[in-house]
Motif scaffolding. Sequence first.
Motif, PDB file in Angstrom:
ATOM      1  N   ALA A  32      32.300 -37.886 -46.526  1.00 14.51           N
ATOM      2  CA  ALA A  32      31.426 -38.819 -47.243  1.00 14.51           C
ATOM      3  C   ALA A  32      30.730 -39.788 -46.277  1.00 14.51           C
ATOM      4  N   HIS A  33      29.562 -40.262 -46.720  1.00 16.08           N
ATOM      5  CA  HIS A  33      28.795 -41.232 -45.917  1.00 16.08           C
ATOM      6  C   HIS A  33      28.202 -42.302 -46.819  1.00 16.08           C
ATOM      7  N   ILE A  34      28.179 -43.522 -46.299  1.00 13.50           N
ATOM      8  CA  ILE A  34      27.383 -44.591 -46.910  1.00 13.50           C
ATOM      9  C   ILE A  34      26.389 -45.014 -45.832  1.00 13.50           C
ATOM     10  N   VAL A  35      25.111 -44.862 -46.146  1.00 11.89           N
ATOM     11  CA  VAL A  35      24.076 -45.101 -45.132  1.00 11.89           C
ATOM     12  C   VAL A  35      23.141 -46.206 -45.627  1.00 11.89           C
ATOM     13  N   GLY A  36      22.949 -47.224 -44.810  1.00 13.18           N
ATOM     14  CA  GLY A  36      22.091 -48.345 -45.201  1.00 13.18           C
ATOM     15  C   GLY A  36      20.932 -48.527 -44.236  1.00 13.18           C
ATOM     16  N   VAL A  37      19.874 -49.138 -44.739  1.00 11.71           N
ATOM     17  CA  VAL A  37      18.663 -49.319 -43.940  1.00 11.71           C
ATOM     18  C   VAL A  37      18.327 -50.804 -43.831  1.00 11.71           C
ATOM     19  N   GLY A  38      18.289 -51.262 -42.593  1.00 10.21           N
ATOM     20  CA  GLY A  38      17.879 -52.638 -42.312  1.00 10.21           C
ATOM     21  C   GLY A  38      16.564 -52.639 -41.570  1.00 10.21           C
ATOM     22  N   SER A  39      16.319 -53.690 -40.830  1.00 10.79           N
ATOM     23  CA  SER A  39      15.020 -53.820 -40.185  1.00 10.79           C
ATOM     24  C   SER A  39      15.141 -54.633 -38.901  1.00 10.79           C
ATOM     25  N   ARG A  42      14.654 -37.421 -40.131  1.00  6.92           N
ATOM     26  CA  ARG A  42      15.336 -36.325 -39.441  1.00  6.92           C
ATOM     27  C   ARG A  42      16.459 -36.870 -38.542  1.00  6.92           C
ATOM     28  N   ALA A  43      16.166 -37.968 -37.843  1.00  7.41           N
ATOM     29  CA  ALA A  43      17.183 -38.566 -36.962  1.00  7.41           C
ATOM     30  C   ALA A  43      18.392 -39.043 -37.779  1.00  7.41           C
ATOM     31  N   MET A  44      18.136 -39.611 -38.962  1.00  4.16           N
ATOM     32  CA  MET A  44      19.245 -40.090 -39.801  1.00  4.16           C
ATOM     33  C   MET A  44      20.096 -38.926 -40.309  1.00  4.16           C
ATOM     34  N   VAL A  45      19.447 -37.854 -40.716  1.00  5.85           N
ATOM     35  CA  VAL A  45      20.197 -36.709 -41.250  1.00  5.85           C
ATOM     36  C   VAL A  45      20.946 -36.000 -40.111  1.00  5.85           C
ATOM     37  N   GLY A  88      27.829 -37.062 -40.026  1.00  2.00           N
ATOM     38  CA  GLY A  88      28.980 -36.481 -39.324  1.00  2.00           C
ATOM     39  C   GLY A  88      29.283 -37.218 -38.038  1.00  2.00           C
ATOM     40  N   GLY A  89      28.330 -38.044 -37.567  1.00  2.00           N
ATOM     41  CA  GLY A  89      28.555 -38.848 -36.365  1.00  2.00           C
ATOM     42  C   GLY A  89      29.351 -40.098 -36.702  1.00  2.00           C
ATOM     43  N   ARG A 117      32.221 -42.205 -43.530  1.00  3.22           N
ATOM     44  CA  ARG A 117      31.463 -42.874 -42.443  1.00  3.22           C
ATOM     45  C   ARG A 117      30.521 -43.915 -43.032  1.00  3.22           C
ATOM     46  N   VAL A 118      30.334 -44.999 -42.293  1.00  2.97           N
ATOM     47  CA  VAL A 118      29.427 -46.057 -42.732  1.00  2.97           C
ATOM     48  C   VAL A 118      28.397 -46.272 -41.623  1.00  2.97           C
ATOM     49  N   GLN A 119      27.154 -45.887 -41.913  1.00  2.00           N
ATOM     50  CA  GLN A 119      26.109 -45.944 -40.878  1.00  2.00           C
ATOM     51  C   GLN A 119      24.982 -46.861 -41.333  1.00  2.00           C
ATOM     52  N   PHE A 120      24.545 -47.713 -40.412  1.00  2.00           N
ATOM     53  CA  PHE A 120      23.485 -48.665 -40.753  1.00  2.00           C
ATOM     54  C   PHE A 120      22.400 -48.584 -39.680  1.00  2.00           C
ATOM     55  N   TYR A 121      21.145 -48.603 -40.143  1.00  2.00           N
ATOM     56  CA  TYR A 121      20.017 -48.463 -39.215  1.00  2.00           C
ATOM     57  C   TYR A 121      19.126 -49.691 -39.240  1.00  2.00           C
ATOM     58  N   ARG A 122      18.858 -50.209 -38.040  1.00  2.00           N
ATOM     59  CA  ARG A 122      17.829 -51.249 -37.898  1.00  2.00           C
ATOM     60  C   ARG A 122      16.539 -50.515 -37.522  1.00  2.00           C
TER      61      ARG A 122
END
Length: 243
Positions: free
Chosen positions: A129-136, A204-207, A211-212, A173-178
Amino acid sequence: MRSLVVGASAGLGRALAEELARRGHDLYLVASDERDLEPLARDLTLVHGVTVHTHAADLAALDPTDLRAGYDQRFDDLDCLFLVAGLGDPDDSGSVDPVLLDRLIAVNFAAGVRIVNVFLDDLATRPGAHIVGVGSVAAARARRNNSVYGASKRALEFYFEAIRHYLADAPCRVQFYRLGYMATQMFGDRETMLPVARPEQVARAMVDRLGGASGVRYLPNWWRWVMLLIRLLPWPIFKRLDV
Ligand SMILES: NC(=O)c1ccc[n+]([C@@H]2O[C@H](COP(=O)([O-])OP(=O)(O)OC[C@H]3O[C@@H](n4cnc5c(N)ncnc54)[C@H](OP(=O)(O)O)[C@@H]3O)[C@@H](O)[C@H]2O)c1
């Protein structure tokens, strides 16, 4: 795999939905207008043969239990939750209209927390499982423009840090992107000397990173150096910048 994408009708969310469908994910797509979601769902099903359901809801007035119930009616389990929706406004500076202020906080922060909250217990124990969030990058250093947007994104990042700590020994996994600038409706036709990424490239980079490891990343990665520089600028210089 089943993925829920919040903010799937345009920009990065739409690109993510396309990329996930290409890789065989069944999808539950959320945005405010069914008229945007429905043709997208039909197209993804036709082209990629995946199952796609939609859920129209205004995140500023979201009932998270309704979202959860809608999801459970369509799918058994959730593998990946992507919180992509965001809202910026040119009037988000200084004293902000109270209605706009509430909306900026609701869409950029509160809705994300409320959605994670209703899925968290199930995602926590689910392998893969993944929880993916988008920041800035706008949240890296506070400035006069995008003040409530930036504060909300920073708050969301703080919440993701808390969830990452909570799930440190769990399989989820918990992934967050700035994120830096992307050529979407939100970015509009602003002029900038810095490169503007295509949402498809960011999606594409997020997908690829599913698994990372859990953690926070800049996308594109070179933004980390720009933001390091911005954060290191002494206040007497920074306060004079029109950023
Ligand atoms: N574009 C950039 O330069 C940039 C830079 C840094 C970070 N980001 C972040 O990246 C993410 C994606 O941005 P984008 O540029 O792809 O934005 P976008 O093209 O404006 O798309 C935003 C998405 O969020 C949905 N959304 C917004 N308000 C909503 C609401 N009240 N209820 C339901 N859905 C709502 C929109 O759907 P509807 O409008 O149909 O409801 C749309 O699907 C956002 O979190 C943004 O803050 C963007």
